[in-house]
Design a protein around this motif. Structure first.
Motif, PDB file in Angstrom:
ATOM      1  N   ASN A   1       1.350  -1.586  -0.749  1.00 52.16           N
ATOM      2  CA  ASN A   1       1.623  -2.884  -0.141  1.00 52.16           C
ATOM      3  C   ASN A   1       0.749  -3.954  -0.768  1.00 52.16           C
TER       4      ASN A   1
ATOM      5  N   ASP B   1       6.096  -2.579   0.458  1.00 49.07           N
ATOM      6  CA  ASP B   1       6.331  -3.605  -0.563  1.00 49.07           C
ATOM      7  C   ASP B   1       6.699  -2.958  -1.894  1.00 49.07           C
TER       8      ASP B   1
ATOM      9  N   LEU C   1       5.915 -11.363  -1.776  1.00 52.84           N
ATOM     10  CA  LEU C   1       7.000 -10.731  -2.519  1.00 52.84           C
ATOM     11  C   LEU C   1       7.558 -11.683  -3.574  1.00 52.84           C
TER      12      LEU C   1
ATOM     13  N   ARG D   1       4.229 -12.412   4.102  1.00 53.78           N
ATOM     14  CA  ARG D   1       4.738 -11.248   3.369  1.00 53.78           C
ATOM     15  C   ARG D   1       5.876 -11.663   2.432  1.00 53.78           C
TER      16      ARG D   1
END
Length: 421
Positions: A306, A234, A282, A278
């Motif tokens: 992450n 990430d 983000l 996920r």
């Protein structure tokens, strides 16, 4: 016109376009002129949502799904055994106008596989937009996907007819692009982005001097990255996004979870589609960077590569920085208030306005609408009773997660909310 063939093309090329998520229309203010069709100002334009929450509809298609490249992650890769089709320029123009007249759409999102070469493809995308503007007097929203490797001259022309331009960077890192799309060059993505950025800047300066200066891509440019097709963290993804925001003045960066549409040994196993969570994390991080004043290094760094799956990124940051809390809700500055989990920007403005007249207590804060199940562990106010100064970050996290599905939580803010976190 062969309507059955047009319908077949539409089915094939609309389906192929669904993997591109970068279709937002916010930011354009093109006006209807000379009694033309459409108006992109004050109106929403595939079912997508703008930053202010408007639901918008676009005719979202590819000009063709023929492609000279063989990118491992792409459904239209040349080695993939799929039905191929291509629209003629006039067919796209006619579809757009007919769909608009029937109130099916408010604009056009047009992308394409690359056939022959980038310039040949880009020329045809521009021809669609040019015909809509000049021959059909269409003033609705048009988003063109810029073709990597297209010439500066074509990019300059494209922005005169499109409201927004975008080049999908596709893979967040240069090494990932070399692995999955060895035929493509990183600089081919950067060149049109830089041209668009420079033209937008130039256009804004010229319009200050000459009011009649034609608008150039008034809704700016955007890009999209595939998440999970390669092993980027990430941190890698968001550092790349931050670079594009700063270097190319991107209006938006979109994050598209890898969907296993082809079989290739370089790709993750067929069952490893990226979880929606996920993607959500983000986007939440992106929101904090653009509107809440966070620096990317505060959220993602060598120690935290992450994002936390259990909690949103603002709460995760606060739990790692408990030494900064609690803050006094009646004294803290705007920027620090916005960093409190459970307090969104609208609530920050309400708090600042309300505390001019009186000191705020817990009841006032509940009436303002902040997510008390989160905020209560990070603030103090003109009341007693809820301050928990003996709680560790781990205890706070467990308490918040324990209450996340309770009626108290539902009364205020969803755990995964981007706008009130």
């Amino acid at each position: 016109m062969n309507f059955d063939r047009i319908k077949e093309k539409l089915s094939i090329l609309a389906d192929a376009a669904k993997y591109d998520v970068s279709c937002s229309s916010s930011g354009s203010n093109r006006k209807n002129k000379d009694k033309g069709l459409g108006d992109s100002s004050g109106m929403g334009i595939c079912h997508s949502y703008t930053e202010d929450g408007r639901c918008v509809s676009l005719l979202k298609i590819l000009l063709t799904n023929h492609c000279i490249f063989d990118c491992a992650y792409c459904v239209t890769r040349k080695s993939n055994d799929i039905k191929r089709a291509a629209f003629k320029v006039q067919e796209v123009v006619d579809l757009t106008i007919n769909f608009y007249r029937r109130n099916y759409i408010e604009g056009l999102f047009l992308s394409s596989g690359i056939f022959k070469d980038p310039d040949y493809t880009m020329e045809r995308l521009i021809m669609v937009a040019k015909k809509l503007r000049l021959e059909e007097n269409f003033n609705g929203y048009i988003h063109l996907k810029s073709i990597p490797g297209a010439s500066d001259e074509l990019m300059q022309e494209a922005g005169l007819y499109a409201d927004r331009l975008s080049v999908n960077i596709e893979i967040p890192t240069v090494s990932g692009l070399k692995l999955l799309a060895p035929d493509k060059k990183h600089e081919d993505f950067m060149k049109p982005m830089l041209k668009v950025k420079n033209e937008i800047t130039k256009n804004r300066e010229e319009s200050k001097i000459i009011r009649s200066t034609p608008k150039y891509a008034p809704a700016g440019q955007s890009t999209q990255m595939i998440v999970g097709a390669t092993g980027e963290t990430d941190r890698d993804i968001m550092y790349t996004a931050t670079y594009f925001y700063k270097k190319y003045n991107m209006k938006r960066v979109y994050y598209s979870g890898y969907v296993p549409v082809t079989s290739d040994p370089r790709l993750p196993a067929i069952t490893s589609a990226v979880p929606m969570l996920r993607e959500n994390r983000l986007y939440q991080t992106d929101w904090l960077l653009r509107f809440y004043g966070f620096d990317i290094r505060e959220l993602l760094n060598d120690e935290h590569k992450n994002l936390d799956v259990d909690v949103d990124p603002k709460l995760s940051w606060a739990l790692r920085n408990m030494h900064l809390f609690p803050i006094d809700i009646n004294k803290a500055e705007k920027q620090l208030l916005a960093r409190v989990p459970g307090i969104g920007l609208k609530s920050v403005h309400k708090i600042i306005a309300a505390r001019k007249h009186r000191k705020l207590n817990w009841d006032h804060l509940k009436n303002i609408g902040i997510a008390m199940n989160r905020a209560r562990y990070f603030i103090i106010c003109n009341s007693e009773g809820w301050e928990k100064k003996d709680l560790t970050s781990e205890k706070v996290k467990n308490l918040i997660l324990k209450n996340s599905s309770s009626k108290f939580q539902k009364s205020y803010s969803p755990q995964l909310s981007i706008f009130d976190s």
